[in-house]
Enzyme design. Structure first.
Site, PDB file in Angstrom:
ATOM      1  CG  PHE A 165     -13.363   4.084   6.642  1.00  0.00           C
ATOM      2  CD1 PHE A 165     -12.745   3.306   5.666  1.00  0.00           C
ATOM      3  CD2 PHE A 165     -14.137   3.446   7.612  1.00  0.00           C
ATOM      4  CE1 PHE A 165     -12.899   1.932   5.636  1.00  0.00           C
ATOM      5  CE2 PHE A 165     -14.293   2.065   7.595  1.00  0.00           C
ATOM      6  CZ  PHE A 165     -13.673   1.308   6.605  1.00  0.00           C
ATOM      7  CG  HIS A 177      -5.366  -5.585   0.207  1.00  0.00           C
ATOM      8  ND1 HIS A 177      -6.531  -5.398   0.925  1.00  0.00           N
ATOM      9  CD2 HIS A 177      -5.634  -6.560  -0.700  1.00  0.00           C
ATOM     10  CE1 HIS A 177      -7.456  -6.205   0.449  1.00  0.00           C
ATOM     11  NE2 HIS A 177      -6.938  -6.937  -0.532  1.00  0.00           N
ATOM     12  NE  ARG A 211      -7.259 -11.815   6.239  1.00  0.00           N
ATOM     13  CZ  ARG A 211      -7.704 -10.567   6.078  1.00  0.00           C
ATOM     14  NH1 ARG A 211      -7.359  -9.862   5.027  1.00  0.00           N
ATOM     15  NH2 ARG A 211      -8.500 -10.018   6.969  1.00  0.00           N
ATOM     16  CE1 TYR A 226      -9.078  -2.006   0.468  1.00  0.00           C
ATOM     17  CE2 TYR A 226      -8.281  -0.059  -0.662  1.00  0.00           C
ATOM     18  CZ  TYR A 226      -8.051  -1.152   0.155  1.00  0.00           C
ATOM     19  OH  TYR A 226      -6.796  -1.385   0.655  1.00  0.00           O
ATOM     20  CD  GLU A 252      -9.066  -8.486  -2.713  1.00  0.00           C
ATOM     21  OE1 GLU A 252      -7.980  -9.046  -2.442  1.00  0.00           O
ATOM     22  OE2 GLU A 252      -9.820  -8.013  -1.838  1.00  0.00           O
ATOM     23  CG  ASN A 312      -3.654  -1.862   6.792  1.00  0.00           C
ATOM     24  OD1 ASN A 312      -3.395  -1.489   5.653  1.00  0.00           O
ATOM     25  ND2 ASN A 312      -4.797  -2.431   7.104  1.00  0.00           N
ATOM     26  CB  THR A 363      -7.828  -4.801   9.366  1.00  0.00           C
ATOM     27  OG1 THR A 363      -8.149  -5.942   8.571  1.00  0.00           O
ATOM     28  CG2 THR A 363      -8.083  -3.532   8.579  1.00  0.00           C
ATOM     29  NE  ARG A 416      -2.674  -5.199   7.177  1.00  0.00           N
ATOM     30  CZ  ARG A 416      -3.778  -5.776   6.750  1.00  0.00           C
ATOM     31  NH1 ARG A 416      -4.427  -6.629   7.543  1.00  0.00           N
ATOM     32  NH2 ARG A 416      -4.239  -5.529   5.543  1.00  0.00           N
ATOM     33  CE  LYS A 429      -3.865  -0.507   2.501  1.00  0.00           C
ATOM     34  NZ  LYS A 429      -4.811  -1.037   3.537  1.00  0.00           N
TER      35      LYS A 429
HETATM   36  P1  CMP Z   1      -7.209  -3.481   3.818  1.00  0.00           P
HETATM   37  O1  CMP Z   1      -6.903  -4.813   4.352  1.00  0.00           O
HETATM   38  O2  CMP Z   1      -6.470  -3.019   2.609  1.00  0.00           O
HETATM   39  O3  CMP Z   1      -8.782  -3.428   3.508  1.00  0.00           O
HETATM   40  C1  CMP Z   1      -9.595  -2.317   3.700  1.00  0.00           C
HETATM   41  C2  CMP Z   1      -8.827  -1.144   4.244  1.00  0.00           C
HETATM   42  O4  CMP Z   1      -9.622  -0.111   4.790  1.00  0.00           O
HETATM   43  C3  CMP Z   1      -8.003  -1.631   5.431  1.00  0.00           C
HETATM   44  O5  CMP Z   1      -6.944  -2.412   4.977  1.00  0.00           O
HETATM   45  C4  CMP Z   1      -7.641  -0.312   6.089  1.00  0.00           C
HETATM   46  O6  CMP Z   1      -6.607   0.372   5.393  1.00  0.00           O
HETATM   47  C5  CMP Z   1      -8.943   0.464   5.907  1.00  0.00           C
HETATM   48  N1  CMP Z   1      -9.875   0.307   7.046  1.00  0.00           N
HETATM   49  C6  CMP Z   1     -10.616  -0.774   7.346  1.00  0.00           C
HETATM   50  N2  CMP Z   1     -11.416  -0.540   8.420  1.00  0.00           N
HETATM   51  C7  CMP Z   1     -11.175   0.729   8.767  1.00  0.00           C
HETATM   52  C8  CMP Z   1     -11.706   1.580   9.791  1.00  0.00           C
HETATM   53  N3  CMP Z   1     -12.626   1.146  10.659  1.00  0.00           N
HETATM   54  N4  CMP Z   1     -11.231   2.847   9.897  1.00  0.00           N
HETATM   55  C9  CMP Z   1     -10.289   3.286   9.030  1.00  0.00           C
HETATM   56  N5  CMP Z   1      -9.737   2.542   8.025  1.00  0.00           N
HETATM   57  C10 CMP Z   1     -10.194   1.274   7.897  1.00  0.00           C
END
Ligand code: CMP
Length: 148
Positions: free
Chosen positions: A59, A125, A90, A51, A136, A122, A96, A107, A11
């Site tokens: 968000f 992905h 994972r 996404y 994806e 984080n 996450t 992460r 990312k």
């Molecule tokens: P990722 O695993 O790439 O998938 C969705 C992304 O959204 C996640 O990593 C974070 O970067 C972001 N994300 C998911 N949940 C939240 C949240 N509650 N608040 C802010 N960012 C989020």
């Protein structure tokens, strides 16, 4: 157990903080087999498709802005293959929320929550399940980039 494929993306925060090598090194040392890589120009359209499941979250726009920081931004996309590779990757990547992630995970070691946007930055992905992985991978790779 079936052989699975999963998508990993470095990312924008991971790229900016020069963590690309570290992410690959950790996944390599964990024993995962990399079967395809691609440096992909990331448009807002691609980010929004990637996404899509989060489009109703408050968000979402901040997430897209974080994911597409500039017009010609490119993201390194990697496909790993192996038994149980989706959940195993994972585990190495971590939860996450970087504050909830195991401190030894990628992460947990390097992620943060932006104090400005609240976005979980984080680093990486990794597909959540088989259905997401298939969808994806098809978004980020052309068929001819992938082995049979
Ligand atoms: P990722 O695993 O790439 O998938 C969705 C992304 O959204 C996640 O990593 C974070 O970067 C972001 N994300 C998911 N949940 C939240 C949240 N509650 N608040 C802010 N960012 C989020």
């Amino acid at each position: 157990m079936a052989i699975e494929r999963t998508l990993v993306l470095i990312k924008p925060d991971g790229q900016k903080r020069k963590l690309t090598g570290l992410v690959i090194d950790r996944l390599d040392h964990a024993g995962f087999e990399m079967i395809a890589t691609r440096i992909v120009p990331v448009t807002r359209k691609l980010a929004e498709a990637h996404y899509e499941a989060l489009k109703d979250k408050p968000f979402f726009q901040n997430l897209i802005n974080f994911f597409v920081p500039t017009k010609n931004f490119k993201i390194l996309a990697i496909v790993y293959q192996g038994e149980n590779v989706i959940s195993e990757v994972r585990k190495v990547v971590g939860a996450t929320n970087p504050e909830a992630a195991d401190p030894s995970s990628i992460r947990g070691s390097f992620g943060r929550i932006s104090s400005v946007t609240g976005i979980m930055e984080n680093v990486v992905h990794a597909s959540a399940n088989a259905e997401d992985a298939e969808r994806e991978i098809a978004l980020w790779f052309r068929k001819e980039d992938l082995p049979e």
